[in-house]
Design a protein around this motif. Sequence first.
Motif, PDB file in Angstrom:
ATOM      1  N   THR A 151      13.375 -13.225  -7.868  1.00  0.00           N
ATOM      2  CA  THR A 151      12.427 -12.652  -8.810  1.00  0.00           C
ATOM      3  C   THR A 151      12.930 -11.290  -9.270  1.00  0.00           C
ATOM      4  OG1 THR A 151      10.080 -12.371  -9.300  1.00  0.00           O
ATOM      5  CG2 THR A 151      10.869 -11.469  -7.193  1.00  0.00           C
ATOM      6  N   PHE A 152      12.102 -10.604 -10.041  1.00  0.00           N
ATOM      7  CA  PHE A 152      12.521  -9.371 -10.701  1.00  0.00           C
ATOM      8  C   PHE A 152      11.363  -8.377 -10.673  1.00  0.00           C
ATOM      9  CE2 PHE A 152      14.080 -13.242 -12.630  1.00  0.00           C
ATOM     10  CZ  PHE A 152      15.442 -13.123 -12.418  1.00  0.00           C
ATOM     11  N   ASP A 153      11.681  -7.101 -10.857  1.00  0.00           N
ATOM     12  CA  ASP A 153      10.646  -6.069 -10.885  1.00  0.00           C
ATOM     13  C   ASP A 153       9.607  -6.388 -11.960  1.00  0.00           C
ATOM     14  OD1 ASP A 153      12.333  -4.893  -9.057  1.00  0.00           O
ATOM     15  OD2 ASP A 153      12.824  -3.151 -10.304  1.00  0.00           O
ATOM     16  N   MET A 154       8.357  -6.017 -11.686  1.00  0.00           N
ATOM     17  CA  MET A 154       7.264  -6.239 -12.643  1.00  0.00           C
ATOM     18  C   MET A 154       6.405  -4.983 -12.753  1.00  0.00           C
ATOM     19  SD  MET A 154       5.910 -10.083 -11.706  1.00  0.00           S
ATOM     20  CE  MET A 154       4.730 -10.069 -13.075  1.00  0.00           C
ATOM     21  N   GLN A 155       5.732  -4.853 -13.873  1.00  0.00           N
ATOM     22  CA  GLN A 155       4.780  -3.769 -14.072  1.00  0.00           C
ATOM     23  C   GLN A 155       3.372  -4.256 -13.737  1.00  0.00           C
ATOM     24  OE1 GLN A 155       5.519  -0.456 -15.136  1.00  0.00           O
ATOM     25  NE2 GLN A 155       7.573  -1.226 -14.632  1.00  0.00           N
ATOM     26  N   THR A 156       2.635  -3.454 -12.995  1.00  0.00           N
ATOM     27  CA  THR A 156       1.242  -3.771 -12.707  1.00  0.00           C
ATOM     28  C   THR A 156       0.388  -3.437 -13.935  1.00  0.00           C
ATOM     29  OG1 THR A 156       0.605  -1.580 -11.905  1.00  0.00           O
ATOM     30  CG2 THR A 156       1.652  -3.081 -10.312  1.00  0.00           C
ATOM     31  N   PRO A 157      -0.861  -3.945 -13.982  1.00  0.00           N
ATOM     32  CA  PRO A 157      -1.742  -3.572 -15.100  1.00  0.00           C
ATOM     33  C   PRO A 157      -1.953  -2.058 -15.203  1.00  0.00           C
ATOM     34  CG  PRO A 157      -2.610  -5.492 -13.992  1.00  0.00           C
ATOM     35  CD  PRO A 157      -1.456  -5.002 -13.155  1.00  0.00           C
ATOM     36  N   LEU A 162       6.209  -2.835  -9.412  1.00  0.00           N
ATOM     37  CA  LEU A 162       6.374  -3.573  -8.166  1.00  0.00           C
ATOM     38  C   LEU A 162       7.808  -4.081  -8.154  1.00  0.00           C
ATOM     39  CD1 LEU A 162       3.147  -5.750  -7.733  1.00  0.00           C
ATOM     40  CD2 LEU A 162       3.846  -3.771  -6.394  1.00  0.00           C
ATOM     41  N   THR A 163       8.561  -3.708  -7.137  1.00  0.00           N
ATOM     42  CA  THR A 163       9.945  -4.144  -7.064  1.00  0.00           C
ATOM     43  C   THR A 163      10.020  -5.612  -6.659  1.00  0.00           C
ATOM     44  OG1 THR A 163      10.207  -3.586  -4.729  1.00  0.00           O
ATOM     45  CG2 THR A 163      10.626  -1.817  -6.342  1.00  0.00           C
TER      46      THR A 163
END
Length: 199
Positions: A151-157, A162-163
């Motif tokens: 998976t890959f880093d994501m932005q929270t709302p 989140l790494t």
Amino acid sequence: MSRIDTPRHPIALLLIDAQQSFRARPYWTDTDAPAWLAATNRLITGCAARGIPVVQVFHTDGPDTPDNPFAHASGLIRPIDGLAPFETALRIEKHRHSALVGTGLGVWLHEHGVQRLIVAGIRTEQCCETTTRHASDEGWQVDYVTEATLTFDMQTPAGDTLTAAQLRERTETVLAGRFAAIRSVDEVLAQASGASGTP
């Protein structure tokens, strides 16, 4: 859906969305890919040596145009570069997050006497986790091999990051003891050896 004649086995490996499409996504990074590929190839090879059927799942959706990496017109609905060649027992295409929705996979698994699923692929917290939850609710035992998911880093709302490592930890936390057993490649292959009689 394409298939070959496959002997019955109580275990099957679901290799979910390990396809070239993801390399065309803006969030793609090579940071974790080499370790993931090494773990995944070792898992595939180990399953093949134990007679465990490998189900290859591809994701397709959206317009069938060359600029959509999840369309056949893109040429990217194929195994991701670096994935070792292997013989598939079943190849399916899904259009939802769960590989069990609208694919005939559940019927095939029942027909072949599969009781336990090994889950690997892309992405950890999306299609791999969703398929795991669905399979557990349908009555299969599931081994979730986190090191063989990517998976890959994501932005929270709220705008925080989140790494990929945090996402993997979160997925393990919500699945463990509820929907799946969290296992390493070595652990799942050792367990499979007992089922198949292969060292």
